[in-house]
Design a protein around this motif. Structure first.
Motif, PDB file in Angstrom:
ATOM      1  N   GLN A  28    -122.446 129.044  58.647  1.00 11.79           N
ATOM      2  CA  GLN A  28    -122.907 127.519  58.012  1.00 11.79           C
ATOM      3  C   GLN A  28    -121.712 126.678  58.232  1.00 11.79           C
ATOM      4  OE1 GLN A  28    -125.253 127.572  54.378  1.00 11.79           O
ATOM      5  NE2 GLN A  28    -125.472 130.054  54.646  1.00 11.79           N
ATOM      6  N   ALA A  29    -120.679 126.925  58.398  1.00 14.55           N
ATOM      7  CA  ALA A  29    -119.523 126.152  58.411  1.00 14.55           C
ATOM      8  C   ALA A  29    -119.054 125.800  59.927  1.00 14.55           C
ATOM      9  CB  ALA A  29    -118.274 126.686  57.443  1.00 14.55           C
ATOM     10  N   CYS A  30    -119.375 126.510  60.721  1.00 15.05           N
ATOM     11  CA  CYS A  30    -119.012 126.207  62.162  1.00 15.05           C
ATOM     12  C   CYS A  30    -118.925 124.909  62.430  1.00 15.05           C
ATOM     13  CB  CYS A  30    -119.487 127.241  63.121  1.00 15.05           C
ATOM     14  SG  CYS A  30    -121.416 127.076  63.207  1.00 15.05           S
ATOM     15  N   GLU A  31    -117.876 124.489  63.103  1.00 10.04           N
ATOM     16  CA  GLU A  31    -118.192 122.934  63.400  1.00 10.04           C
ATOM     17  C   GLU A  31    -118.548 123.024  65.098  1.00 10.04           C
ATOM     18  OE1 GLU A  31    -113.997 121.836  63.062  1.00 10.04           O
ATOM     19  OE2 GLU A  31    -114.274 121.532  60.848  1.00 10.04           O
ATOM     20  N   LEU A  32    -119.611 122.644  65.101  1.00  5.68           N
ATOM     21  CA  LEU A  32    -120.262 122.770  66.496  1.00  5.68           C
ATOM     22  C   LEU A  32    -121.343 121.583  66.508  1.00  5.68           C
ATOM     23  CD1 LEU A  32    -121.695 126.375  66.626  1.00  5.68           C
ATOM     24  CD2 LEU A  32    -119.715 125.394  67.917  1.00  5.68           C
TER      25      LEU A  32
END
Length: 255
Positions: A28-32
């Protein structure tokens, strides 16, 4: 630890929740970019639901269905890993997957070439890429209904096989709807424990893990590697998913 409960089972029961919480947060926190940001999260939900359904099916004797669902978990795992690995080209690669221009096999090839080299060894002393490649290849036949998958629908009768006078073995198979086989149920649980271990290792490779979590995942891997169901304790994964396994004394429920 309870008597006759293998260590890998107890450790997996203990660690599954903490592994999945870490993966959930990372997904949920991945920066994409907005177009693919939800893909790792959706893949994780799919994996969790597939494992849940597989466990339910296996408990009711639908072991072939459970194994087929387990095969799908591996595909979801690759998308999760792509989303949380932090590689500079992960986003563009995930966009190719999202556009159906990158097959699951090609996705794993990308991970092997760009990510897995830093993960260390697998369940034994083999490189992580070898472990994942063999694991995926062994599960591949169960992506479709085939003879190998159909063999997971029958039950090996307790006390079978038995040695013949000529030194051969005679096995008795029971064929009926939802023929519950304790060996098959245990092995489905083992395969899910391997998935949990794999997710734990993926998270550790891309995040700072505390010493206790790292030690527990290492213990789980060691315990899985000692299971007699992983035939020969080696990377011959083509044997790990055979429908029937027994020891030389004819026993079928191992550990």
């Amino acid at each position: 630890m309870k008597e006759n409960v293998p260590e890998w089972f107890s450790l997996s029961e203990e660690l599954t929740s903490s592994v999945m919480k870490r993966i959930s947060h990372a997904a949920q926190a991945c920066e994409l970019s907005v177009s693919v940001r939800s893909a790792p999260m959706l893949a994780h939900w799919f994996l969790l639901d597939s494992m849940l359904l597989a466990n339910q099916a296996s408990r009711e004797g639908m072991h072939a269905n459970a194994l087929s669902l387990t095969r799908q978990c591996l595909e979801a795992l690759s998308v999760i890993e792509l989303g949380i690995c932090g590689h500079r080209d992960a986003e563009s690669t995930l966009e190719k997957w999202d556009n159906d221009s990158l097959s699951p096999g090609k996705l794993r090839t990308w991970l092997e070439q760009n990510v897995w080299g830093s993960y260390g060894s697998g369940l034994w002393k083999e490189p992580w890429a070898t472990f994942m490649r063999e694991f995926a290849a062994a599960l591949q036949p169960y992506a479709h209904y085939c003879t190998k998958l159909a063999q997971w629908q029958v039950r090996l009768v307790p006390g079978s096989p038995q040695k013949n006078s000529d030194g051969g073995l005679t096995a008795i198979m029971e064929m009926r709807p939802r023929a519950y086989d304790p060996q098959k149920a245990t092995r489905i649980t083992l395969f899910h424990a391997i998935l949990t271990y794999t997710l734990g290792r993926i998270w550790m490779a891309n995040n700072q893990a505390d010493a206790e979590f790292r030690a527990n995942i290492t213990r789980l891997g060691a315990a899985l590697g000692k299971s007699r169901y992983l035939d020969g304790h080696q990377t011959n994964w083509g044997q790990q998913f055979w429908a029937m396994m027994w020891s030389t004394d004819g026993s079928t429920v191992l550990e």
